[in-house]
Design a protein around this motif. Structure first.
Motif, PDB file in Angstrom:
ATOM      1  N   THR A 134       0.826  -1.201   0.000  1.00 48.29           N
ATOM      2  CA  THR A 134       0.000   0.000   0.000  1.00 48.29           C
ATOM      3  C   THR A 134       0.859   1.249   0.000  1.00 48.29           C
ATOM      4  O   THR A 134       0.564   2.226  -0.703  1.00 48.29           O
ATOM      5  CB  THR A 134      -0.916   0.002   1.238  1.00 48.29           C
ATOM      6  OG1 THR A 134      -1.847  -1.079   1.138  1.00 48.29           O
ATOM      7  CG2 THR A 134      -1.687   1.304   1.362  1.00 48.29           C
ATOM      8  N   PHE A 135       1.955   1.243   0.760  1.00 47.33           N
ATOM      9  CA  PHE A 135       2.804   2.430   0.843  1.00 47.33           C
ATOM     10  C   PHE A 135       3.514   2.705  -0.478  1.00 47.33           C
ATOM     11  O   PHE A 135       3.702   3.859  -0.866  1.00 47.33           O
ATOM     12  CB  PHE A 135       3.814   2.268   1.987  1.00 47.33           C
ATOM     13  CG  PHE A 135       3.155   2.252   3.345  1.00 47.33           C
ATOM     14  CD1 PHE A 135       2.646   3.414   3.900  1.00 47.33           C
ATOM     15  CD2 PHE A 135       3.024   1.068   4.050  1.00 47.33           C
ATOM     16  CE1 PHE A 135       2.021   3.405   5.140  1.00 47.33           C
ATOM     17  CE2 PHE A 135       2.407   1.047   5.296  1.00 47.33           C
ATOM     18  CZ  PHE A 135       1.906   2.217   5.840  1.00 47.33           C
ATOM     19  N   ALA A 136       3.924   1.663  -1.192  1.00 49.62           N
ATOM     20  CA  ALA A 136       4.538   1.852  -2.506  1.00 49.62           C
ATOM     21  C   ALA A 136       3.520   2.453  -3.473  1.00 49.62           C
ATOM     22  O   ALA A 136       3.843   3.363  -4.255  1.00 49.62           O
ATOM     23  CB  ALA A 136       5.062   0.526  -3.042  1.00 49.62           C
ATOM     24  N   HIS A 137       2.290   1.962  -3.414  1.00 47.03           N
ATOM     25  CA  HIS A 137       1.233   2.487  -4.285  1.00 47.03           C
ATOM     26  C   HIS A 137       0.979   3.958  -3.988  1.00 47.03           C
ATOM     27  O   HIS A 137       0.839   4.777  -4.913  1.00 47.03           O
ATOM     28  CB  HIS A 137      -0.030   1.660  -4.084  1.00 47.03           C
ATOM     29  CG  HIS A 137      -1.184   2.045  -4.961  1.00 47.03           C
ATOM     30  ND1 HIS A 137      -1.055   2.317  -6.313  1.00 47.03           N
ATOM     31  CD2 HIS A 137      -2.508   2.215  -4.675  1.00 47.03           C
ATOM     32  CE1 HIS A 137      -2.244   2.629  -6.820  1.00 47.03           C
ATOM     33  NE2 HIS A 137      -3.126   2.584  -5.841  1.00 47.03           N
ATOM     34  N   CYS A 138       0.953   4.322  -2.698  1.00 49.66           N
ATOM     35  CA  CYS A 138       0.744   5.724  -2.330  1.00 49.66           C
ATOM     36  C   CYS A 138       1.904   6.599  -2.814  1.00 49.66           C
ATOM     37  O   CYS A 138       1.680   7.722  -3.287  1.00 49.66           O
ATOM     38  CB  CYS A 138       0.582   5.855  -0.818  1.00 49.66           C
ATOM     39  SG  CYS A 138      -1.004   5.254  -0.185  1.00 49.66           S
ATOM     40  N   MET A 139       3.125   6.100  -2.715  1.00 51.49           N
ATOM     41  CA  MET A 139       4.285   6.849  -3.204  1.00 51.49           C
ATOM     42  C   MET A 139       4.174   7.070  -4.709  1.00 51.49           C
ATOM     43  O   MET A 139       4.410   8.170  -5.211  1.00 51.49           O
ATOM     44  CB  MET A 139       5.572   6.080  -2.896  1.00 51.49           C
ATOM     45  CG  MET A 139       6.074   6.239  -1.471  1.00 51.49           C
ATOM     46  SD  MET A 139       6.657   7.920  -1.125  1.00 51.49           S
ATOM     47  CE  MET A 139       7.977   8.064  -2.322  1.00 51.49           C
TER      48      MET A 139
ATOM     49  N   ILE B 218      -4.677   5.183   2.727  1.00 51.31           N
ATOM     50  CA  ILE B 218      -4.277   4.657   4.035  1.00 51.31           C
ATOM     51  C   ILE B 218      -5.380   3.852   4.717  1.00 51.31           C
ATOM     52  O   ILE B 218      -5.109   3.101   5.649  1.00 51.31           O
ATOM     53  CB  ILE B 218      -3.789   5.767   4.982  1.00 51.31           C
ATOM     54  CG1 ILE B 218      -4.929   6.730   5.340  1.00 51.31           C
ATOM     55  CG2 ILE B 218      -2.625   6.518   4.383  1.00 51.31           C
ATOM     56  CD1 ILE B 218      -4.550   7.668   6.470  1.00 51.31           C
ATOM     57  N   GLY B 219      -6.604   3.983   4.245  1.00 54.96           N
ATOM     58  CA  GLY B 219      -7.691   3.178   4.808  1.00 54.96           C
ATOM     59  C   GLY B 219      -7.456   1.684   4.632  1.00 54.96           C
ATOM     60  O   GLY B 219      -8.020   0.866   5.373  1.00 54.96           O
ATOM     61  N   LYS B 220      -6.612   1.312   3.679  1.00 61.72           N
ATOM     62  CA  LYS B 220      -6.318  -0.111   3.463  1.00 61.72           C
ATOM     63  C   LYS B 220      -5.588  -0.730   4.660  1.00 61.72           C
ATOM     64  O   LYS B 220      -5.558  -1.955   4.800  1.00 61.72           O
ATOM     65  CB  LYS B 220      -5.503  -0.305   2.190  1.00 61.72           C
ATOM     66  CG  LYS B 220      -6.340  -0.149   0.921  1.00 61.72           C
ATOM     67  CD  LYS B 220      -5.530  -0.426  -0.324  1.00 61.72           C
ATOM     68  CE  LYS B 220      -6.403  -0.324  -1.575  1.00 61.72           C
ATOM     69  NZ  LYS B 220      -5.616  -0.466  -2.825  1.00 61.72           N
TER      70      LYS B 220
ATOM     71  N   GLU C 248     -13.830   4.697   3.221  1.00 57.07           N
ATOM     72  CA  GLU C 248     -14.443   5.220   4.442  1.00 57.07           C
ATOM     73  C   GLU C 248     -13.488   5.133   5.621  1.00 57.07           C
ATOM     74  O   GLU C 248     -13.420   6.053   6.448  1.00 57.07           O
ATOM     75  CB  GLU C 248     -15.724   4.448   4.734  1.00 57.07           C
ATOM     76  CG  GLU C 248     -16.787   4.587   3.647  1.00 57.07           C
ATOM     77  CD  GLU C 248     -17.903   3.575   3.796  1.00 57.07           C
ATOM     78  OE1 GLU C 248     -18.793   3.820   4.638  1.00 57.07           O
ATOM     79  OE2 GLU C 248     -17.870   2.539   3.097  1.00 57.07           O
ATOM     80  N   TYR C 249     -12.760   4.030   5.712  1.00 58.00           N
ATOM     81  CA  TYR C 249     -11.775   3.887   6.781  1.00 58.00           C
ATOM     82  C   TYR C 249     -10.752   5.020   6.730  1.00 58.00           C
ATOM     83  O   TYR C 249     -10.377   5.600   7.758  1.00 58.00           O
ATOM     84  CB  TYR C 249     -11.041   2.551   6.663  1.00 58.00           C
ATOM     85  CG  TYR C 249     -11.863   1.321   6.952  1.00 58.00           C
ATOM     86  CD1 TYR C 249     -12.923   1.345   7.851  1.00 58.00           C
ATOM     87  CD2 TYR C 249     -11.565   0.109   6.332  1.00 58.00           C
ATOM     88  CE1 TYR C 249     -13.669   0.206   8.116  1.00 58.00           C
ATOM     89  CE2 TYR C 249     -12.304  -1.040   6.587  1.00 58.00           C
ATOM     90  CZ  TYR C 249     -13.358  -0.987   7.483  1.00 58.00           C
ATOM     91  OH  TYR C 249     -14.087  -2.122   7.738  1.00 58.00           O
ATOM     92  N   GLY C 250     -10.287   5.324   5.516  1.00 55.60           N
ATOM     93  CA  GLY C 250      -9.294   6.390   5.368  1.00 55.60           C
ATOM     94  C   GLY C 250      -9.826   7.729   5.834  1.00 55.60           C
ATOM     95  O   GLY C 250      -9.125   8.484   6.527  1.00 55.60           O
ATOM     96  N   TYR C 251     -11.065   8.030   5.485  1.00 57.45           N
ATOM     97  CA  TYR C 251     -11.662   9.297   5.917  1.00 57.45           C
ATOM     98  C   TYR C 251     -11.802   9.347   7.426  1.00 57.45           C
ATOM     99  O   TYR C 251     -11.547  10.388   8.047  1.00 57.45           O
ATOM    100  CB  TYR C 251     -13.027   9.487   5.256  1.00 57.45           C
ATOM    101  CG  TYR C 251     -13.668  10.811   5.608  1.00 57.45           C
ATOM    102  CD1 TYR C 251     -13.236  11.987   4.995  1.00 57.45           C
ATOM    103  CD2 TYR C 251     -14.682  10.887   6.556  1.00 57.45           C
ATOM    104  CE1 TYR C 251     -13.814  13.208   5.318  1.00 57.45           C
ATOM    105  CE2 TYR C 251     -15.265  12.093   6.890  1.00 57.45           C
ATOM    106  CZ  TYR C 251     -14.826  13.256   6.274  1.00 57.45           C
ATOM    107  OH  TYR C 251     -15.381  14.467   6.607  1.00 57.45           O
ATOM    108  N   GLN C 252     -12.196   8.223   8.031  1.00 55.60           N
ATOM    109  CA  GLN C 252     -12.333   8.174   9.487  1.00 55.60           C
ATOM    110  C   GLN C 252     -10.996   8.437  10.178  1.00 55.60           C
ATOM    111  O   GLN C 252     -10.936   9.102  11.219  1.00 55.60           O
ATOM    112  CB  GLN C 252     -12.892   6.817   9.924  1.00 55.60           C
ATOM    113  CG  GLN C 252     -14.351   6.578   9.536  1.00 55.60           C
ATOM    114  CD  GLN C 252     -15.292   7.599  10.150  1.00 55.60           C
ATOM    115  OE1 GLN C 252     -15.154   7.984  11.305  1.00 55.60           O
ATOM    116  NE2 GLN C 252     -16.262   8.056   9.354  1.00 55.60           N
ATOM    117  N   ILE C 253      -9.930   7.931   9.599  1.00 53.91           N
ATOM    118  CA  ILE C 253      -8.592   8.139  10.169  1.00 53.91           C
ATOM    119  C   ILE C 253      -8.203   9.614  10.110  1.00 53.91           C
ATOM    120  O   ILE C 253      -7.610  10.157  11.057  1.00 53.91           O
ATOM    121  CB  ILE C 253      -7.543   7.292   9.416  1.00 53.91           C
ATOM    122  CG1 ILE C 253      -7.765   5.802   9.680  1.00 53.91           C
ATOM    123  CG2 ILE C 253      -6.125   7.689   9.829  1.00 53.91           C
ATOM    124  CD1 ILE C 253      -6.955   4.895   8.766  1.00 53.91           C
ATOM    125  N   LEU C 254      -8.532  10.295   9.016  1.00 52.72           N
ATOM    126  CA  LEU C 254      -8.051  11.658   8.785  1.00 52.72           C
ATOM    127  C   LEU C 254      -9.011  12.764   9.208  1.00 52.72           C
ATOM    128  O   LEU C 254      -8.587  13.919   9.330  1.00 52.72           O
ATOM    129  CB  LEU C 254      -7.732  11.847   7.290  1.00 52.72           C
ATOM    130  CG  LEU C 254      -6.644  10.977   6.678  1.00 52.72           C
ATOM    131  CD1 LEU C 254      -6.404  11.401   5.229  1.00 52.72           C
ATOM    132  CD2 LEU C 254      -5.347  11.073   7.460  1.00 52.72           C
TER     133      LEU C 254
END
Length: 370
Positions: free
Chosen positions: A156-161, A193-195, A222-228
């Motif tokens: 996931t972090f590589a994909h975000c980069m 980041i919700g992943k 939705e998870y990502g939005y909840q985190i941020l």
């Protein structure tokens, strides 16, 4: 050799490979020293990038001495592919090292935020990716680097980069201002980041997901939005986490919003997310050829994506592959030399002394970049 955007060329550089036009006529021959007049000629011909010879090292080479790296490994042959030469270059090795360091930093700080509710400094997250952009030398070079990285990392972090870097490049192509380009990069860094809240065995499953598993994966937005949502971050970043799977025709999820109701930065990330996901290796499949992905975008792009963003992306990302070698679906190998406006997935390819216009030969397609 190094592939450079025409805008990055400087007088004195040496042309590394014959520059041809559509009529198979040499515009500038290999070995020519560039002048400002010749650079202007390239621009007039609409040639956006060419290969130039690498600048020799300043010390040992002048005295006829080999560097320690040259002694340890034999140089690649002239027949080596563009990707092989790129992966063997110092520029790529530095890019890959910086990429790995930036990814580790991202992973640490995001994990702290997710698991310990720690605030994250968005400016700090931008430092590594912005440095990589600066050192890459051109927007075309960034795309080349990311293509050469395919298969190195499926996380996931590589994909975000990757999406962060692509967002910055595409925002530049769209002529957004510097502030918005950096905002686009920040949205890419954090969009998925919700992943981290989705079970790892579901994310890494090699067989098709069942209905319940697919529903769980889709909840990552939705998870990502909840985190941020309560973090000290721009609204565009928060919106992008929950909107990057929305589509202009309302066919996306989870909010089912349409058109300009979708945050502009989420509309950009929707394109770069799909492109990177499909052109990268996954646990359940090999990477898909960029021109296959472009073809998919052409089939559905104007309905599902922001028209300005998708058309700008398709035109420019395919331009970065001009002069790259490719393998066609009939087994022949050649060089991509010209694009067809409106059919960017079907360029003109030179195989030996034969020119194949894929827009006129629908039975043939580009199978792989080599």
């Amino acid at each position: 050799m190094t592939k450079l955007s025409t805008t990055k060329l400087e007088p004195g550089m040496i042309v590394g490979s014959d520059v041809l036009n559509y009529d198979n006529k040499t515009v500038i021959a290999k070995g020519t020293k560039l002048s400002q007049t010749l650079i202007t000629r390239l621009e007039l011909y609409g040639i956006l990038s060419i290969y130039v010879e690498d600048v020799p090292a300043a010390s040992g080479e002048k005295n006829g001495e080999e560097s320690s790296e040259e002694k340890q490994s034999a140089p690649l042959s002239e027949d080596a592919s563009h990707l092989e030469k790129l992966k063997d270059s110092e520029l790529f090795k530095e890019f890959k090292n910086n990429y790995e360091e930036s990814k580790k930093s991202l992973e640490f700080h995001v994990s702290e935020m997710v698991n310990k509710n720690v605030e994250v400094d968005p400016v700090m997250l931008l430092e590594g990716p912005l440095d990589m952009i600066s050192k890459a030398g051109s927007r075309a070079s960034v795309i080349d680097m990311l293509h050469a990285m395919r298969g190195f990392d499926d996380s996931t972090f590589a994909h975000c980069m990757n999406v962060a870097l692509l967002n910055y490049v595409v925002a530049d192509w769209l002529k957004w201002n510097k502030t918005d380009m950096e905002m686009a990069m920040m949205c890419g860094i954090l969009f998925d980041i919700g992943k981290l809240k989705v079970p790892r065995d579901v994310l890494n499953k090699k067989t098709p997901l069942d209905e319940a598993e697919l529903k769980e994966v889709r909840r990552h937005a939705e998870y990502g939005y909840q985190i941020l949502k309560d973090k000290n971050l721009p609204d565009h970043v928060k919106n992008t986490t929950i909107m990057h799977h929305e589509r202009a025709d309302g066919s996306g999820y989870p909010l089912k919003v349409k058109g300009d109701k979708i945050d502009l930065f989420a509309r950009l990330t929707a394109v770069t997310d799909v492109y990177d996901a499909m052109t990268s290796a996954r646990v359940y499949r090999a990477p898909i050829c960029p021109f296959k992905v472009v073809e998919i975008f052409e089939d559905e792009g104007l309905e599902k994506y922001d028209p300005d963003i998708i058309m700008t992306f398709l035109k420019n990302v395919t331009y970065t592959y001009i002069q790259n070698k490719c393998r066609l679906s009939d087994g022949r190998e050649g060089t991509i030399i010209m694009l067809n406006t409106g059919e960017y997935s079907r360029p003109v390819v030179k195989c030996g002394n034969t020119f194949i216009d894929l827009a006129k030969h629908k039975e043939i397609s580009i199978e792989a970049l080599i």
